[in-house]
Write an enzyme that holds these catalytic residues in place. Structure first.
Site, short mmCIF file in Angstrom:
data_model
loop_
_atom_site.label_atom_id
_atom_site.label_comp_id
_atom_site.label_asym_id
_atom_site.label_seq_id
_atom_site.Cartn_x
_atom_site.Cartn_y
_atom_site.Cartn_z
CG HIS A 116 -1.93 -1.05 1.24
ND1 HIS A 116 -3.06 -0.98 2.03
CD2 HIS A 116 -2.03 -2.23 0.56
CE1 HIS A 116 -3.81 -2.04 1.84
NE2 HIS A 116 -3.19 -2.83 0.96
CB CYS A 127 -2.06 1.75 6.12
SG CYS A 127 -1.65 0.93 4.57
CD GLU A 134 -2.20 4.57 2.83
OE1 GLU A 134 -3.35 5.00 2.93
OE2 GLU A 134 -1.89 3.59 2.12
#
Length: 155
Positions: free
Chosen positions: A55, A87, A57
């Site tokens: 992801h 995250c 993040e």
């Protein structure tokens, strides 16, 4: 941070997400800021890495940690979408100061991009969650934790 800076950095995260979609990726971008300057930018790379943890993040946290170490106090993460539980958990664990996001889970739901169901599952007791999670105590773990504590906090 000033609202103008928040808006500018959040717009950058959205621009990264737009570019990622144009390149065949998912609509997620993240900008990690420290002391008023962009430290790291990242986009969701699940489609490239075949890694479900890639992801935007998470990648931003990993890259920033390579520069600053595992603690990211004083850092702000700007994300195009509401951070998923993984995250957000990482953000808590590394100590970021703040998170700002553009699209909520409610907005993302009609597009199949919401993680609200995961948040809901994780809010339940372990025994009520859909994913079987079992605690099988191992006595050796107590000694291992004590050993770690002694090595890292000899007081």
């Amino acid at each position: 941070m000033s609202p103008q800076h928040d808006q500018a950095w959040l717009q950058r995260a959205v621009a990264l997400a737009q570019d990622n979609v144009a390149r065949g990726g998912r609509p997620f971008g993240a900008v990690l800021v420290k002391d008023g300057a962009v430290l790291v930018e990242a986009v969701n790379q699940i489609h490239l890495d075949q890694d479900p943890t890639a992801h935007a993040e998470m990648l931003a946290i990993r890259r920033a940690s390579q520069q600053l170490g595992p603690r990211l106090e004083g850092c702000v993460i700007y994300a195009s979408g509401q951070p998923c539980p993984m995250c957000l958990g990482a953000m808590y664990l590394c100590g970021v100061a703040r998170v700002v996001f553009a699209a909520s889970n409610e907005m993302a739901a009609p597009f199949g991009l919401s993680t609200a169901a995961v948040y809901q599952q994780m809010s339940l007791p372990l025994t009520a969650q859909q994913l079987p999670v079992e605690h099988l105590p191992m006595p050796a773990m107590h000694a291992l934790y004590r050993q770690w504590k002694t090595l890292h906090d000899p007081e």
